[in-house]
Design a protein around this motif. Structure first.
Motif, PDB file in Angstrom:
ATOM      1  N   LYS A   1     -10.223  -8.693 -10.383  1.00 31.53           N
ATOM      2  CA  LYS A   1     -10.107  -8.290  -8.992  1.00 31.53           C
ATOM      3  C   LYS A   1     -10.400  -9.467  -8.070  1.00 31.53           C
ATOM      4  N   MET A   2     -11.384 -10.264  -8.408  1.00 33.12           N
ATOM      5  CA  MET A   2     -11.778 -11.361  -7.551  1.00 33.12           C
ATOM      6  C   MET A   2     -10.813 -12.539  -7.656  1.00 33.12           C
ATOM      7  N   GLU A   3     -10.217 -12.756  -8.827  1.00 37.11           N
ATOM      8  CA  GLU A   3      -9.395 -13.936  -9.046  1.00 37.11           C
ATOM      9  C   GLU A   3      -7.921 -13.719  -8.735  1.00 37.11           C
ATOM     10  N   SER A   4      -7.472 -12.482  -8.635  1.00 39.44           N
ATOM     11  CA  SER A   4      -6.053 -12.225  -8.436  1.00 39.44           C
ATOM     12  C   SER A   4      -5.652 -12.504  -6.992  1.00 39.44           C
ATOM     13  N   SER A   5      -4.645 -13.345  -6.859  1.00 37.34           N
ATOM     14  CA  SER A   5      -4.084 -13.583  -5.545  1.00 37.34           C
ATOM     15  C   SER A   5      -2.622 -13.165  -5.594  1.00 37.34           C
ATOM     16  N   MET A   6      -2.056 -12.958  -4.434  1.00 42.59           N
ATOM     17  CA  MET A   6      -0.690 -12.480  -4.357  1.00 42.59           C
ATOM     18  C   MET A   6       0.176 -13.521  -3.669  1.00 42.59           C
TER      19      MET A   6
ATOM     20  N   GLY B   1       5.149  -8.216   5.432  1.00 40.74           N
ATOM     21  CA  GLY B   1       4.068  -7.476   6.093  1.00 40.74           C
ATOM     22  C   GLY B   1       3.689  -6.223   5.324  1.00 40.74           C
ATOM     23  N   LYS B   2       4.701  -5.515   4.816  1.00 43.39           N
ATOM     24  CA  LYS B   2       4.424  -4.323   4.003  1.00 43.39           C
ATOM     25  C   LYS B   2       3.675  -4.704   2.732  1.00 43.39           C
ATOM     26  N   ALA B   3       4.087  -5.795   2.103  1.00 42.58           N
ATOM     27  CA  ALA B   3       3.431  -6.245   0.872  1.00 42.58           C
ATOM     28  C   ALA B   3       1.966  -6.597   1.138  1.00 42.58           C
TER      29      ALA B   3
ATOM     30  N   GLN C   1      -1.502  -4.917  -0.283  1.00 42.34           N
ATOM     31  CA  GLN C   1      -2.593  -5.693  -0.873  1.00 42.34           C
ATOM     32  C   GLN C   1      -3.915  -5.350  -0.188  1.00 42.34           C
ATOM     33  N   TRP C   2      -3.895  -5.284   1.118  1.00 41.94           N
ATOM     34  CA  TRP C   2      -5.113  -4.954   1.868  1.00 41.94           C
ATOM     35  C   TRP C   2      -5.593  -3.550   1.529  1.00 41.94           C
ATOM     36  N   GLN C   3      -4.648  -2.610   1.396  1.00 44.78           N
ATOM     37  CA  GLN C   3      -4.999  -1.236   1.034  1.00 44.78           C
ATOM     38  C   GLN C   3      -5.658  -1.191  -0.347  1.00 44.78           C
ATOM     39  N   ILE C   4      -5.133  -1.956  -1.288  1.00 44.58           N
ATOM     40  CA  ILE C   4      -5.723  -2.014  -2.632  1.00 44.58           C
ATOM     41  C   ILE C   4      -7.153  -2.525  -2.551  1.00 44.58           C
ATOM     42  N   ILE C   5      -7.374  -3.547  -1.744  1.00 44.72           N
ATOM     43  CA  ILE C   5      -8.720  -4.107  -1.582  1.00 44.72           C
ATOM     44  C   ILE C   5      -9.648  -3.074  -0.942  1.00 44.72           C
ATOM     45  N   LEU C   6      -9.185  -2.415   0.110  1.00 44.42           N
ATOM     46  CA  LEU C   6     -10.015  -1.426   0.800  1.00 44.42           C
ATOM     47  C   LEU C   6     -10.356  -0.232  -0.088  1.00 44.42           C
ATOM     48  N   GLU C   7      -9.427   0.128  -0.968  1.00 42.42           N
ATOM     49  CA  GLU C   7      -9.668   1.254  -1.872  1.00 42.42           C
ATOM     50  C   GLU C   7     -10.474   0.836  -3.095  1.00 42.42           C
ATOM     51  N   ASP C   8     -10.868  -0.435  -3.138  1.00 44.64           N
ATOM     52  CA  ASP C   8     -11.695  -0.974  -4.211  1.00 44.64           C
ATOM     53  C   ASP C   8     -11.036  -0.806  -5.579  1.00 44.64           C
ATOM     54  N   LEU C   9      -9.726  -1.024  -5.601  1.00 46.27           N
ATOM     55  CA  LEU C   9      -8.970  -0.960  -6.842  1.00 46.27           C
ATOM     56  C   LEU C   9      -8.794  -2.362  -7.407  1.00 46.27           C
TER      57      LEU C   9
ATOM     58  N   ILE D   1      -0.382  -6.092 -10.712  1.00 42.38           N
ATOM     59  CA  ILE D   1       1.002  -5.822 -10.355  1.00 42.38           C
ATOM     60  C   ILE D   1       1.358  -4.354 -10.543  1.00 42.38           C
ATOM     61  N   ASP D   2       0.750  -3.677 -11.526  1.00 42.14           N
ATOM     62  CA  ASP D   2       1.055  -2.266 -11.744  1.00 42.14           C
ATOM     63  C   ASP D   2       0.626  -1.411 -10.561  1.00 42.14           C
ATOM     64  N   VAL D   3      -0.563  -1.661 -10.044  1.00 45.21           N
ATOM     65  CA  VAL D   3      -1.046  -0.915  -8.884  1.00 45.21           C
ATOM     66  C   VAL D   3      -0.174  -1.228  -7.675  1.00 45.21           C
ATOM     67  N   PHE D   4       0.134  -2.501  -7.478  1.00 48.05           N
ATOM     68  CA  PHE D   4       0.977  -2.889  -6.346  1.00 48.05           C
ATOM     69  C   PHE D   4       2.342  -2.208  -6.429  1.00 48.05           C
ATOM     70  N   LYS D   5       2.955  -2.260  -7.595  1.00 47.64           N
ATOM     71  CA  LYS D   5       4.287  -1.690  -7.780  1.00 47.64           C
ATOM     72  C   LYS D   5       4.299  -0.188  -7.484  1.00 47.64           C
TER      73      LYS D   5
END
Length: 144
Positions: free
Chosen positions: A17-22, A91-93, A97-105, A109-113
């Motif tokens: 979670k900490m190392e993944s960048s997009m 912007g949507k992407a 990404q921000w939503q994933i961070i806020l939801e503490d997920l 790529i699977d979650v993003f997709k």
């Protein structure tokens, strides 16, 4: 042994979670030229070395595409429309990404997709349940 594996998995979740960048890249496919002599635009999202690619349905003429900048070149209406569309996709992407961070997920790529495709509810629940079960097991065994 099994508990140690679970502990490592929990640690890997946190590290990943900490190392993944997009990164987002826009490109065209030279081999997919359509009958209007235009190339389809593709968006590639890369997270942790894994890729997700989508063809959003926009096309651009080959002479109007800048591969080095990943956008249409020029000041024509066509170029401005294509670039505005690509900016909205980016912007949507980033919003996902921000939503994933806020939801503490876990940012993967699977979650993003799934979020991109609107299928995110099951993976959110499954992921939260799996992490909670692993943490409960670690606590139960007195390791956490």
């Amino acid at each position: 042994m099994n508990i140690l594996i679970q502990q490592n998995e929990i640690s890997n979740f946190k590290t990943k979670k900490m190392e993944s960048s997009m990164t987002i890249l826009f490109s065209v496919r030279q081999s997919k030229i359509n009958r209007n002599n235009q190339l389809p635009v593709y968006m590639r999202v890369t997270i942790g070395g894994e890729r997700f690619e989508v063809a959003p349905g926009k096309s651009v003429s080959p002479e109007r595409w800048s591969a080095s900048f990943g956008k249409a070149k020029g000041a024509t209406i066509e170029a401005k429309e294509v670039n505005a569309f690509l900016e909205s996709l980016a912007g949507k992407a980033y919003a996902i990404q921000w939503q994933i961070i806020l939801e503490d997920l876990i940012i993967c790529i699977d979650v993003f997709k799934r979020k991109w495709q609107g299928e995110d509810q099951n993976i959110i629940n499954n992921q939260q349940t799996r992490v909670a079960e692993n943490l409960d097991m670690v606590r139960y065994r007195g390791l956490g």
